[in-house]
Enzyme design. Structure first.
Site, PDB file in Angstrom:
ATOM      1  N   CYS D 100       0.854  -1.189   0.000  1.00 54.87           N
ATOM      2  CA  CYS D 100       0.000   0.000   0.000  1.00 54.87           C
ATOM      3  C   CYS D 100       0.886   1.234   0.000  1.00 54.87           C
ATOM      4  O   CYS D 100       1.723   1.395   0.882  1.00 54.87           O
ATOM      5  CB  CYS D 100      -0.894  -0.025   1.245  1.00 54.87           C
ATOM      6  SG  CYS D 100      -1.925   1.450   1.405  1.00 54.87           S
ATOM      7  N   CYS D 104      -3.101   7.743  -1.842  1.00 57.15           N
ATOM      8  CA  CYS D 104      -4.375   7.971  -2.528  1.00 57.15           C
ATOM      9  C   CYS D 104      -5.464   8.498  -1.603  1.00 57.15           C
ATOM     10  O   CYS D 104      -6.391   9.167  -2.055  1.00 57.15           O
ATOM     11  CB  CYS D 104      -4.849   6.723  -3.248  1.00 57.15           C
ATOM     12  SG  CYS D 104      -4.672   5.244  -2.303  1.00 57.15           S
ATOM     13  N   THR D 191      -3.400   4.293   7.459  1.00 55.42           N
ATOM     14  CA  THR D 191      -2.250   3.629   6.862  1.00 55.42           C
ATOM     15  C   THR D 191      -1.127   4.595   6.546  1.00 55.42           C
ATOM     16  O   THR D 191       0.044   4.318   6.777  1.00 55.42           O
ATOM     17  CB  THR D 191      -2.671   2.886   5.576  1.00 55.42           C
ATOM     18  OG1 THR D 191      -3.844   2.151   5.857  1.00 55.42           O
ATOM     19  CG2 THR D 191      -1.581   1.929   5.127  1.00 55.42           C
ATOM     20  N   GLU D 257      -0.350   0.636   9.805  1.00 57.09           N
ATOM     21  CA  GLU D 257      -1.572   1.308  10.241  1.00 57.09           C
ATOM     22  C   GLU D 257      -1.407   1.835  11.668  1.00 57.09           C
ATOM     23  O   GLU D 257      -0.812   1.173  12.516  1.00 57.09           O
ATOM     24  CB  GLU D 257      -2.768   0.338  10.230  1.00 57.09           C
ATOM     25  CG  GLU D 257      -3.157  -0.127   8.850  1.00 57.09           C
ATOM     26  CD  GLU D 257      -2.277  -1.258   8.362  1.00 57.09           C
ATOM     27  OE1 GLU D 257      -1.647  -1.919   9.203  1.00 57.09           O
ATOM     28  OE2 GLU D 257      -2.194  -1.457   7.141  1.00 57.09           O
ATOM     29  N   HIS D 292     -12.519   6.161  -3.217  1.00 52.01           N
ATOM     30  CA  HIS D 292     -11.569   5.218  -2.632  1.00 52.01           C
ATOM     31  C   HIS D 292     -11.886   3.778  -3.062  1.00 52.01           C
ATOM     32  O   HIS D 292     -10.985   2.952  -3.161  1.00 52.01           O
ATOM     33  CB  HIS D 292     -11.587   5.364  -1.106  1.00 52.01           C
ATOM     34  CG  HIS D 292     -10.277   4.988  -0.493  1.00 52.01           C
ATOM     35  ND1 HIS D 292      -9.067   5.394  -1.003  1.00 52.01           N
ATOM     36  CD2 HIS D 292      -9.969   4.219   0.587  1.00 52.01           C
ATOM     37  CE1 HIS D 292      -8.080   4.907  -0.264  1.00 52.01           C
ATOM     38  NE2 HIS D 292      -8.602   4.171   0.694  1.00 52.01           N
ATOM     39  N   TYR D 296      -9.220   0.925  -5.316  1.00 54.81           N
ATOM     40  CA  TYR D 296      -8.879  -0.486  -5.132  1.00 54.81           C
ATOM     41  C   TYR D 296      -8.876  -1.257  -6.443  1.00 54.81           C
ATOM     42  O   TYR D 296      -8.290  -2.334  -6.525  1.00 54.81           O
ATOM     43  CB  TYR D 296      -9.869  -1.129  -4.151  1.00 54.81           C
ATOM     44  CG  TYR D 296      -9.558  -0.797  -2.716  1.00 54.81           C
ATOM     45  CD1 TYR D 296      -9.759   0.480  -2.227  1.00 54.81           C
ATOM     46  CD2 TYR D 296      -9.026  -1.746  -1.857  1.00 54.81           C
ATOM     47  CE1 TYR D 296      -9.463   0.799  -0.914  1.00 54.81           C
ATOM     48  CE2 TYR D 296      -8.727  -1.435  -0.540  1.00 54.81           C
ATOM     49  CZ  TYR D 296      -8.947  -0.162  -0.072  1.00 54.81           C
ATOM     50  OH  TYR D 296      -8.641   0.157   1.220  1.00 54.81           O
ATOM     51  N   CYS D 299      -4.828  -0.165  -7.276  1.00 50.81           N
ATOM     52  CA  CYS D 299      -3.687  -0.543  -6.434  1.00 50.81           C
ATOM     53  C   CYS D 299      -3.634  -2.048  -6.186  1.00 50.81           C
ATOM     54  O   CYS D 299      -2.578  -2.665  -6.307  1.00 50.81           O
ATOM     55  CB  CYS D 299      -3.712   0.232  -5.120  1.00 50.81           C
ATOM     56  SG  CYS D 299      -5.141  -0.082  -4.067  1.00 50.81           S
ATOM     57  N   GLU D 447      -7.120  -5.247   4.152  1.00 50.51           N
ATOM     58  CA  GLU D 447      -7.471  -3.938   3.613  1.00 50.51           C
ATOM     59  C   GLU D 447      -8.388  -4.078   2.404  1.00 50.51           C
ATOM     60  O   GLU D 447      -9.272  -3.250   2.183  1.00 50.51           O
ATOM     61  CB  GLU D 447      -6.181  -3.220   3.237  1.00 50.51           C
ATOM     62  CG  GLU D 447      -6.306  -1.724   3.064  1.00 50.51           C
ATOM     63  CD  GLU D 447      -4.945  -1.141   2.753  1.00 50.51           C
ATOM     64  OE1 GLU D 447      -4.100  -1.086   3.668  1.00 50.51           O
ATOM     65  OE2 GLU D 447      -4.717  -0.762   1.593  1.00 50.51           O
TER      66      GLU D 447
END
Lengths: 483, 483, 483, 483
Positions: D100, D104, D191, D257, D292, D296, D299, D447
């Protein structure tokens, strides 16, 4: 006259002299045959919607070749936006017909031929592109429906065309004349054939030099001398002969598949788009299949919308629209259906310009799209059957409902929530039956599985297009592997 | 005469005076009706196999009540071994008919009534168990087929029986006489009704005191005064009228569902097994459903065996039996099918003795069994369609194959490997169509989903039987949680 | 002394002189090592429970050989009831340890050797069965834990043992003496090795005559001259060194895998069970693997029970135990877990007597069992993570919770429902982490996938055992195919 | 200086005075901490790649506000093309880090605030949009990394913010001053927090008027007075302290995190973007979550590429790259991964202009995207573990490999194909372990499940956005239902 009305279309098909057989008999007036007519109505919808201003953007385009507004089904994609509109047009038509509307094979053949003929000519100095452009303009100007015929009977699937015991199991050139060629063979599972004006024939697999006579592509009118068709059976096909509008589920629309036989058909030189250049057979197949795999991310989504809606109505009529498991199943159906749509949109948005100037979808994503289509409609169908309930299939016939003695019994015992008529409840259940077990299941299930290539065909393409070597390099870089 | 031959069975059904309607008309001789006959043949197989020495162990048992060898379908399970044999008998019959053979509902009703009537009598001093034993012996001695009728029409599914606008949407007592009761209502989706001698009626849900008149169970002959039936439609039902043995896929066997209407039917006192003891309605439902959910771990597995075999033959005929993806799909089909069988066997092996002395399956595992049956046959069917190929549905009709002109064309173009006749190839494809889209799909798909309770019904039982509190304690012990 | 107490067991292991290496160092007292100890505790549980009257039926049996009550882990199955009890014992142990308790490999090796040595002797007049019986009685009498070692390193998986560049990549005989043999090689992934008294070595694949030296099976003590072990890493292994009981999730139990190296180990003649009879290598593998694939239908189900319970507790602590989607996910977890159990029970109930008199599970169903185990625990784990919520992993450390300054902050912000302590909530989340990502995930996930053979190994067995030819005949009979 | 180099970025973070705690202790130099550093390196990659000409199109954009070339992570989307580039940039970064990269959330917060503040101002005449634009330009000009903080601890999930026993379980305003506000509470699972310069705080759920003090959004520097963080644990976190580059699998990149605590933090007026306008809390949440959920689809696909590559390398090293089941599993992994990508691309291509002028993704498709991300990475991970083989986890440590005595043993027995070093084989297996069980599994699995909202959150949105009423109308039209 670049846009026909639905009525004009029907009449134009009526004028053709197609040879169509069914149940061992020749059909004299296919346009009026109760088994075949719903399939004609589905194609007609591509004409009717093109007449409606609210759908103009989706259903039509301005042809750069003729300068006229044409039906999008005869259009060459000039941008990713064109590719996206194609998918949306297909979803719309699926929603309006709950069936296969057949005309996309012609559009997909157009776009595959456009770029492939350009590349053949570039290599060999042939005139296939010119031939194709001329044919295409003719179709655009006259708003014709064109069948795209690819699938040969194939016989023993482990053998190449030239290895088959019967040489005709793949369509091939049997005679070469100064003015053209003569071909023999057949094309199977032709859904739109009986409702088309013209047909574009393409090879069905990659070929080696030994298959030279099989590497052939051309266009002929559907009623050309030597062409005849045998209509295939469908689940519940003859229910359409029983004078019951209710029991068929979808009385207006459908799709029908035929075997199209080419019994020594002559093709004039200017209708030939490929003739022996074996190494281009694979390109033509791959491109047509690519476009057609994109298509499924539109049309089946539209049909899925109807099925989801039908399940939701069934839940209402059963009195359980708020049961959490019912809501959750409807969500799952929508989720799966929109995932298919995502694939249709994505392979379009990621399209690329070909050498010839038209736009090709992203091949990897189009194959991913179709691969999902071989799975999700089955699960959507299962969920629809789950929500519909046990009555979905063994509901009584319309004849029982209309019978003076039995009618009231059916009315009484097949009622769900008191406020909805039993007839409406039965109608919705019959629609779900139609889509999951009946005539439309052939389109929504079997065609989703095998249309545009069986699941394994997509997996081979995913393997080729997935760029595994690059992925291995990524992994080695992260893991600090030094070889 | 504790064991009838198949022929005797057919004649015994012919003698009954059942009132059966279809397409708005009364069927005068149901035994000879082309749509209904295959379903009778399936039940007949339960008699034919019981005559064969090699199946004696599975198909028959010695009745402790009569001392005679009886058909296992009329037997009360006395051990887990009996429960396991039941599942194996069902798999065998599924393999031999590729259809629903219908007789298990009677067996499941027998075993549920046996223990439940015992427990009601114990609490209330009633004579239901005695009534039931007498009825059971009669059936054993005469080798009768008994329908088990549970599913009411139910109307608005959010409402209890007594809350429905139309009180008849659940079957109920409308009159109580000294010599018996009069009932009114209906039972839906009765698969074996038209081929049965007697019917055991049971309530379909748990009930509260307000539903007293609905908590009723009894047995009557199928041709009792006031009973009539309306046959439900099935996908491709009328194809059986088209004089084509080939196109129907499975010309010999089938199953048919009817609505059974009880229009003020009189039930004498000695045929009553429950009458107002509302708190036992749930027990009867749970036990019958439990046995019946076990059943699906046998019968559908047998049908699955046929479908897997058909797909394997289709692969042979297509010339691809060694393609790795085909082999892998056949393995997956067998894996899924045997998983269902595991569930059928396991809930039997883990069965327990009831207070009355007969054996009950493990309720949790039987519900797990049926829950899997609502899923795996759909995936097995999808894989079969995948292997069969695109020709599975739109193959031409037998009429085309038999036609002097078209026949050779069909022969030529629908041939797979050269060594197999086109007719055989079409036969296998039609069988797959029959099981996935045709008349048998109603049994293999819809019934797998909704028979013995819809998926959510099993989930509720799994929730109740899964002992979550114990599992929480296990977790807290491991995590050293002290509350 | 046929049954040791847990304490006696620990001390008996302490007395062995095993050579165990970890992180490049020799472990002087493995029994006290914080990384290794939880794995010892898991085996200890097989002794502790055997002492408890309530588990006597499951945990022990009367040995027909010694007449004494022995631990079931050293028992030879004499009935399908024994096979079923084995599965239940394993589920119990999984529930009590939430880990791999390791001792079943010995039991599975015992039963595979029992019947295979009998059949070798019958063919060759060898004395392997006698050798084995003697060894088995010794283990029964002394209540020993026996490792069953099968998996060789295998090197290039496309090459047979004798084709490998390094001949030691499969364990083999390097010297034959009058009094015994000397072997060299290694066995990988040995979970119970460090907690066992003895090890039974078996070949890992079917073999051809060229692999003669590799077809060898025998038993030696774990501290025999020449044996040493290298402990493999596990996710979160060293967290056990951090003095936090909370953060490890399951502080008491675990499992550990090692590479066991045989560096010229001498095996006396009376400890040899196979020696060059290559055609029996496959039988031994198939039987051991069959029993071991059955095992997974017990042990993993028990671990699954803990994980399901943990997820349910997490839902309680989050305040959402009544959310319909949470309830539904718990039902799904139970459904999947019980499906595995059904497979474990079914392959046991369908077991058969071997020539030697012990009972073999049903091979087809045992492979179906394990195949499901390669799938469902992953989905159960995913659902557990879903229910647990986003906090499952990145929760703070115990050190933070115990810190005077940070502790109150952690207490405050990581509290779920007000009535439950943050510590308890964190404990449950850590347990779920342990099972899905931590040390126990190696057992619950990786071992579920690869233990007792990788998924493809089961598929090959399903293909072999599924009797496809019979299924084809069934289909042809129904379709009236005449060849 | 609109674009920082990676080195400049690291130094800029070093200069901040963040309060970070881990294992009960304050970390004095987070930038140099071995557990935290890989996560910083991941963010650094967003700076490094932006310096490379070949990635300029993806990694940067021209800001309409400042006229300068800026990092795309600080850009406001002005077209669907911008949205698509975002997804591609994310896939690239996933490929380069296998982790990660955190930045973003700031970009998604930027775009959600941009349009929402505009609409609040329009209704209330507030100055939030102006505030936000000013802040945004500051970030663009200085190329800052911004954390987007949404998830509150939430306590009892059945209670609204103002109903919680502890009012701080949702972040809220505790004091209103003329120059600003003071807030208290916390944000969980942050994160990127420790690697960010600034943080944008947003509410986490829709709110009612009673939650007025909780409806607050603002930006503050990460080292603002009153902010401190507690680092959460991850699977295998402390392995990074063991001086082994090999055993961690991915030694360079990661993600971490934290719980970010706001202990009475002052926010000046010009940094406030929402303050009590409760009805806009939901809009902000929905838009941020929507962007968001799109993320996904980029990423995780990039990380998936690395995992697929790693599995393929493992197959090579095992000697089985041509085994048909291995090839098929790799195809399945690619198929699933590209399906996620399709969803990411499609929700971007179907984006729409907001009132404020920036572009919003298609909300339905973005939720469909994330829903698939909660499923497919788990299956991809399972398949990777399958291909990797049983050695994936319990391979020995680097310390064993480097040990003079044990090293040769490890070399010998853990070799796959002879041509590849054991070290390289172990490296690849450790990478797969890292992604499926280790530190990166927290990103790739947990995640994927819970980031940007748990699965049920997406299902609720799919239900709302799926337009079921329209679908019902489609079905009624086809079925000729007249109500």
């Amino acid at each position: 006259m670049a846009l026909m009305t639905g009525t004009q279309y029907i009449e134009s098909i009526r004028k053709l002299n197609m040879k169509i057989y069914m149940f061992g008999k020749k059909i004299e007036s296919p346009v009026d045959d109760p088994i075949l007519r719903p399939s004609l109505n589905s194609v007609r919808m591509t004409y009717d919607l093109a007449q409606m201003p609210e759908y103009e953007d989706l259903m039509t385009a301005i042809s750069p070749e003729t300068g006229e507004r044409i039906n999008r089904f005869t259009h060459i994609h000039r941008s990713t936006d064109d590719l996206i509109r194609k998918v949306k047009m297909q979803r719309l038509l699926g929603q309006k017909t709950a069936a296969c509307f057949q005309r996309c094979v012609g559009m997909d053949a157009f776009n595959a031929e456009y770029s492939t003929t350009y590349e053949i000519d570039k290599k060999y100095g042939t005139k296939y592109h010119e031939n194709f452009i001329k044919f295409m303009k003719y179709c655009q100007t006259n708003d014709l429906t064109v069948d795209g015929a690819m699938t040969d009977p194939k016989g023993d699937r482990m053998l190449a065309p030239h290895q088959q015991k019967d040489p005709d199991l793949f369509l091939h050139v049997v005679e070469r004349r100064p003015d053209g060629i003569v071909v023999r063979g057949a094309k199977a599972h032709q859904t739109g054939a009986i409702n088309s004006h013209e047909v574009i024939v393409m090879p069905t697999i990659s070929m080696s030099p030994e298959d030279k006579d099989y590497a052939v592509s051309f266009a002929v009118p559907m009623d050309a001398e030597g062409i005849f068709m045998i209509v295939g059976r469908q689940s519940c096909d003859t229910r359409k002969l029983e004078n019951t509008e209710m029991d068929v589920g979808n009385s207006e629309f459908g799709g029908v598949e035929v075997l199209m036989v080419f019994d020594n058909v002559f093709v004039p030189n200017d209708r030939i788009f490929l003739n022996g250049e074996t190494e281009f057979a694979g390109m033509l197949v791959e491109r047509f299949a690519g476009y057609h795999r994109q298509s499924y991310g539109g049309c089946k989504v539209g049909v899925g919308d109807v099925l989801i809606g039908a399940a939701a109505v069934a839940a209402d009529y059963n009195g359980v629209p708020k049961a959490s498991h019912v809501k959750d199943k409807l969500i799952e159906m929508m989720h799966l259906n929109e995932t298919l749509y995502c694939c249709g949109i994505a392979c379009s948005a990621e399209g690329n310009k070909t050498e010839s100037g038209n736009y090709m979808i992203d091949l990897l994503l189009a194959n991913v799209c179709k691969q999902n289509v071989t799975r999700f409609p089955y699960e959507i169908a299962r969920l629809a059957e789950d929500i519909a309930g046990g009555l979905m299939v063994p509901a009584p016939s319309e004849a029982d409902l209309r019978d003076p003695k039995l009618g009231p019994v059916v009315e009484k015992y097949f009622r769900g929530v008191a406020s909805v008529s039993t007839e409406n409840r039965l109608r919705i259940l019959r629609l779900i039956e139609n889509l999951t077990l009946g005539t439309a299941a052939v389109g929504y299930r079997t065609e989703s599985l095998h249309g545009a290539g069986s699941p394994q065909a997509q997996r081979i393409m995913i393997s080729r297009q997935g760029n595994l070597p690059m992925k291995k390099e990524l992994a080695k870089a992260i893991a600090h592997v030094k070889e």
